[in-house]
Design a protein around this motif. Sequence first.
Motif, PDB file in Angstrom:
ATOM      1  N   LEU A 156     -10.771 -15.952   1.063  1.00 37.95           N
ATOM      2  CA  LEU A 156      -9.559 -15.255   1.495  1.00 37.95           C
ATOM      3  C   LEU A 156      -9.892 -13.996   2.285  1.00 37.95           C
ATOM      4  O   LEU A 156      -9.210 -13.659   3.254  1.00 37.95           O
ATOM      5  N   ARG A 157     -10.945 -13.300   1.868  1.00 38.62           N
ATOM      6  CA  ARG A 157     -11.343 -12.087   2.588  1.00 38.62           C
ATOM      7  C   ARG A 157     -11.804 -12.418   4.005  1.00 38.62           C
ATOM      8  O   ARG A 157     -11.440 -11.727   4.970  1.00 38.62           O
ATOM      9  N   LEU A 158     -12.611 -13.482   4.141  1.00 40.36           N
ATOM     10  CA  LEU A 158     -13.056 -13.886   5.472  1.00 40.36           C
ATOM     11  C   LEU A 158     -11.896 -14.374   6.325  1.00 40.36           C
ATOM     12  O   LEU A 158     -11.847 -14.116   7.533  1.00 40.36           O
ATOM     13  N   ALA A 159     -10.963 -15.081   5.692  1.00 47.84           N
ATOM     14  CA  ALA A 159      -9.790 -15.546   6.431  1.00 47.84           C
ATOM     15  C   ALA A 159      -8.953 -14.372   6.916  1.00 47.84           C
ATOM     16  O   ALA A 159      -8.415 -14.392   8.032  1.00 47.84           O
ATOM     17  N   ALA A 160      -8.850 -13.316   6.094  1.00 46.10           N
ATOM     18  CA  ALA A 160      -8.071 -12.144   6.496  1.00 46.10           C
ATOM     19  C   ALA A 160      -8.710 -11.441   7.689  1.00 46.10           C
ATOM     20  O   ALA A 160      -8.008 -10.914   8.555  1.00 46.10           O
ATOM     21  N   LEU A 161     -10.057 -11.431   7.748  1.00 47.24           N
ATOM     22  CA  LEU A 161     -10.731 -10.788   8.872  1.00 47.24           C
ATOM     23  C   LEU A 161     -10.478 -11.512  10.182  1.00 47.24           C
ATOM     24  O   LEU A 161     -10.442 -10.889  11.245  1.00 47.24           O
ATOM     25  N   ASN A 162     -10.321 -12.826  10.116  1.00 51.01           N
ATOM     26  CA  ASN A 162     -10.160 -13.627  11.339  1.00 51.01           C
ATOM     27  C   ASN A 162      -8.717 -14.020  11.607  1.00 51.01           C
ATOM     28  O   ASN A 162      -8.463 -14.800  12.530  1.00 51.01           O
ATOM     29  N   THR A 163      -7.773 -13.524  10.804  1.00 50.71           N
ATOM     30  CA  THR A 163      -6.364 -13.839  11.002  1.00 50.71           C
ATOM     31  C   THR A 163      -5.736 -12.825  11.953  1.00 50.71           C
ATOM     32  O   THR A 163      -5.957 -11.619  11.792  1.00 50.71           O
ATOM     33  N   PRO A 164      -4.977 -13.269  12.954  1.00 48.26           N
ATOM     34  CA  PRO A 164      -4.263 -12.317  13.809  1.00 48.26           C
ATOM     35  C   PRO A 164      -3.384 -11.392  12.981  1.00 48.26           C
ATOM     36  O   PRO A 164      -2.810 -11.802  11.967  1.00 48.26           O
ATOM     37  N   SER A 165      -3.310 -10.119  13.384  1.00 46.73           N
ATOM     38  CA  SER A 165      -2.618  -9.115  12.585  1.00 46.73           C
ATOM     39  C   SER A 165      -1.158  -9.472  12.342  1.00 46.73           C
ATOM     40  O   SER A 165      -0.605  -9.179  11.285  1.00 46.73           O
ATOM     41  N   MET A 166      -0.499 -10.146  13.297  1.00 49.58           N
ATOM     42  CA  MET A 166       0.910 -10.496  13.139  1.00 49.58           C
ATOM     43  C   MET A 166       1.127 -11.570  12.071  1.00 49.58           C
ATOM     44  O   MET A 166       2.224 -11.734  11.550  1.00 49.58           O
ATOM     45  N   LEU A 167       0.048 -12.305  11.730  1.00 49.83           N
ATOM     46  CA  LEU A 167       0.179 -13.378  10.742  1.00 49.83           C
ATOM     47  C   LEU A 167      -0.446 -13.017   9.404  1.00 49.83           C
ATOM     48  O   LEU A 167      -0.315 -13.785   8.442  1.00 49.83           O
ATOM     49  N   SER A 168      -1.139 -11.889   9.326  1.00 45.33           N
ATOM     50  CA  SER A 168      -1.888 -11.562   8.104  1.00 45.33           C
ATOM     51  C   SER A 168      -0.969 -11.369   6.894  1.00 45.33           C
ATOM     52  O   SER A 168      -1.274 -11.849   5.802  1.00 45.33           O
ATOM     53  N   THR A 169       0.159 -10.692   7.085  1.00 46.41           N
ATOM     54  CA  THR A 169       1.061 -10.446   5.956  1.00 46.41           C
ATOM     55  C   THR A 169       1.680 -11.729   5.413  1.00 46.41           C
ATOM     56  O   THR A 169       1.599 -11.994   4.207  1.00 46.41           O
ATOM     57  N   PRO A 170       2.324 -12.581   6.244  1.00 36.53           N
ATOM     58  CA  PRO A 170       2.900 -13.811   5.675  1.00 36.53           C
ATOM     59  C   PRO A 170       1.864 -14.745   5.073  1.00 36.53           C
ATOM     60  O   PRO A 170       2.114 -15.356   4.038  1.00 36.53           O
ATOM     61  N   LEU A 171       0.695 -14.847   5.709  1.00 36.89           N
ATOM     62  CA  LEU A 171      -0.333 -15.718   5.148  1.00 36.89           C
ATOM     63  C   LEU A 171      -0.870 -15.166   3.835  1.00 36.89           C
ATOM     64  O   LEU A 171      -1.223 -15.936   2.932  1.00 36.89           O
ATOM     65  N   SER A 172      -0.947 -13.840   3.702  1.00 31.99           N
ATOM     66  CA  SER A 172      -1.389 -13.247   2.438  1.00 31.99           C
ATOM     67  C   SER A 172      -0.403 -13.555   1.322  1.00 31.99           C
ATOM     68  O   SER A 172      -0.789 -13.835   0.188  1.00 31.99           O
TER      69      SER A 172
END
Length: 453
Positions: A346-362
């Motif tokens: 999850l941490r690696l996914a958060a680093l590579n997730t576009p900022s606009m999608l990080s909150t909903p995906l989290s």
Amino acid sequence: MKDGKKITASREESTSYMNQTLPMRESFDLIQRDLMIGERMASFYFINGLNKDDDMLKLMDALLKIKKEDMPAGILQFMEMAIPYTEVELIEDFDQVLKNLFSGVTCLFVDGYEGAIAIDCRTYPARSVEEPDKDKSLRGSRDGFVETVVSNTAMIRRRIRSEHLVMEMQEVGDSSRTDIAICYMKDRVNKEILCDLRQKVLSIRTDDLRMNQQSLAECLMKRKWYNPFPKFKFTERPDTAAACLFEGKVVLLVDNSPSAMILPTSILDVIEEANDYYFPTLTRVYLKSARGLISFLTIFLTPVFLLLMQNLNWLPKMFAFVAVKDMINIPLIFQLLILEIAIDGLRLAALNTPSMLSTPLSVIAGLVMGEFSVKSGWFNSEVMLYMAFVAVANYTQPNFELGYALKFMRLQLLILTALFNWIGFLIGCIVVVCSICFNKTLSGWSYLHIRLN
């Protein structure tokens, strides 16, 4: 490149050597500009994109106005009289010319003058100064280091207006020729440590520092793979670097790296953060103690939980509520190990997730990992609770390497406890203590060394 060939008074010979050595035709950014100065041919060599165009235009305009009778006999007199610029230097061999040219310095050859004139009108592409994302402070300044070493030294010099502040510039790497600034307060630094560090920097024999600061750290001190605890302290804050200089430490700044390397260091320095300098003593001690306690819990919380679940008769009645109540479909050790890997995923996914999608995906990941994983029977709610604490507690550490060092200690404790019960737990505790106590820093001091100023 390092043949030490001397520069003669013939411009034709100098330009011929430069054009044979440099890929002038292949590289579009290598520029040769010929012009007439006082009825003498002259050649500028510079790199497109690394010089200030306005300064170059003003410089050339001043040189083109020079008449033949105004040309002095020697190159030093020419530098004093004809070049209206502050940072000018005489270079006598081609090795230094190439080094300065690749650093962005403009080099001038004038027919009849023995040597080259280095005009430092360079400018590096750099981002604006802003507060680091990782190393933030509730109070204090909001500036942070950038990728240009000169800008970083200027931010330190702005805070320390003392004649005792020394910044030595060294060069490492036969091909990269990376600039390294050794910063220290000469009236406070440990002279033995400074001499040892300087000698190690000068003795580095490598072709390049491809990863800048990390490559330098590996050249200075060979890391033992079985001991993951960091040997250096890093900071992206100039106020923290200045505070460490006042404490007598040495700060290394590497060009193209937006952080400073601080040494010598101890484990107490590593867990220190910027807020510790801005709060009163009582608050500072409390924050440090809280981080130390949380670090202790991140190592031992889940292994102790696993040990107690393997020996339920050890559990006092007043703590009986911590026992797992639900059915255990998957052994606890595998649940813990799976969650350790899942959290890193999850941490690696958060680093590579576009900022606009990080909150909903989290939010989605939290729901899936939290509620549905327990209802499906994969994980027990107690295991999820303790691993959630460990995942969040890791972010209390300002040092990224230390967080993973604690993680590796926790993993070996879990595995040894699962295999050998309390004997494995005891062996794991001994490994943790030995990894900290016998870890040596670059200065040769113990990791638990405390220096009293």
